[in-house]
Design a protein around this motif. Structure first.
Motif, PDB file in Angstrom:
ATOM      1  N   VAL A   7       8.213  10.332  10.976  1.00 35.08           N
ATOM      2  CA  VAL A   7       7.193  10.455  10.043  1.00 35.08           C
ATOM      3  C   VAL A   7       7.190  12.022   9.393  1.00 35.08           C
ATOM      4  CG1 VAL A   7       4.806  10.508   9.603  1.00 35.08           C
ATOM      5  CG2 VAL A   7       5.735   8.548  10.671  1.00 35.08           C
ATOM      6  N   LYS A  37       7.803  13.409   5.584  1.00 34.33           N
ATOM      7  CA  LYS A  37       6.745  14.406   5.066  1.00 34.33           C
ATOM      8  C   LYS A  37       7.664  15.501   4.524  1.00 34.33           C
ATOM      9  CE  LYS A  37       2.757  13.284   7.666  1.00 34.33           C
ATOM     10  NZ  LYS A  37       1.668  13.864   8.559  1.00 34.33           N
ATOM     11  N   GLU A  51       1.119   3.451   2.187  1.00 30.28           N
ATOM     12  CA  GLU A  51       1.691   3.596   3.506  1.00 30.28           C
ATOM     13  C   GLU A  51       2.940   2.700   3.690  1.00 30.28           C
ATOM     14  OE1 GLU A  51      -0.974   1.057   6.496  1.00 30.28           O
ATOM     15  OE2 GLU A  51      -2.000   2.716   5.514  1.00 30.28           O
ATOM     16  N   ASP A  52       3.005   1.408   3.020  1.00 31.43           N
ATOM     17  CA  ASP A  52       4.102   0.772   3.041  1.00 31.43           C
ATOM     18  C   ASP A  52       5.248   1.359   2.349  1.00 31.43           C
ATOM     19  OD1 ASP A  52       2.931  -1.530   4.368  1.00 31.43           O
ATOM     20  OD2 ASP A  52       1.840  -2.104   2.900  1.00 31.43           O
ATOM     21  N   SER A  63       5.611   4.409   1.808  1.00 30.09           N
ATOM     22  CA  SER A  63       6.208   5.728   2.728  1.00 30.09           C
ATOM     23  C   SER A  63       6.955   5.051   3.818  1.00 30.09           C
ATOM     24  CB  SER A  63       4.877   6.331   3.205  1.00 30.09           C
ATOM     25  OG  SER A  63       5.642   7.472   4.222  1.00 30.09           O
ATOM     26  N   ASN A  64       6.723   4.066   4.470  1.00 31.45           N
ATOM     27  CA  ASN A  64       7.565   3.397   5.711  1.00 31.45           C
ATOM     28  C   ASN A  64       8.935   2.837   5.006  1.00 31.45           C
ATOM     29  OD1 ASN A  64       5.834   3.858   7.621  1.00 31.45           O
ATOM     30  ND2 ASN A  64       4.726   1.818   7.329  1.00 31.45           N
ATOM     31  N   ARG A  84       0.726  -1.284   0.020  1.00 29.30           N
ATOM     32  CA  ARG A  84      -0.019   0.063  -0.104  1.00 29.30           C
ATOM     33  C   ARG A  84       0.926   1.342   0.122  1.00 29.30           C
ATOM     34  NH1 ARG A  84      -2.336  -2.234   5.311  1.00 29.30           N
ATOM     35  NH2 ARG A  84      -0.081  -2.024   5.663  1.00 29.30           N
TER      36      ARG A  84
END
Length: 111
Positions: free
Chosen positions: A88, A92, A54-55, A57-58, A52
């Motif tokens: 985090v 960003k 978010e994955d 991004s991680n 996803r």
């Protein structure tokens, strides 16, 4: 006002695309998945990993800590556990700066 196409963002990315994004082998992505609890890609009926946004991004955070800042894997794990909110926020900022850079380069080409 000129028409600006909106970037289409996928809901899921296969491991091959993720490996291309980060210019690494799929085995490294699988290794990081085992090492970092924060990475939890979905798996389909065949067992294929689907990442996803978010994955992704991680993974960017992990690569930033390991490749750019020189953390060891264990050090990156500990840093992420202790400073999750800070990490985090830093990610960003990095993403917004990358968008600004691409916009400026696009603007330069138009001149």
């Amino acid at each position: 006002m000129p028409y600006k196409e909106k970037e289409i963002e996928k809901l899921y990315y296969p491991i091959g695309e993720v490996a291309e994004m980060f210019e690494v082998n799929t085995s490294m992505i699988r290794f990081y998945e085992k090492e970092f609890e924060i990475l939890q890609p979905k798996k389909n009926a065949k067992g294929n990993r689907l990442f996803r946004p978010e994955d992704i991004s991680n993974l960017k955070i992990i690569f930033n800590l390991i490749k750019d800042k020189g953390f060891t894997i264990q050090g990156a794990k500990e840093f992420m556990k202790k400073n999750k909110n800070e990490v985090v926020e830093q990610q960003k900022v990095i993403e917004s700066l990358e968008k600004l850079k691409s916009f400026m380069l696009e603007l330069k080409e138009q001149l």
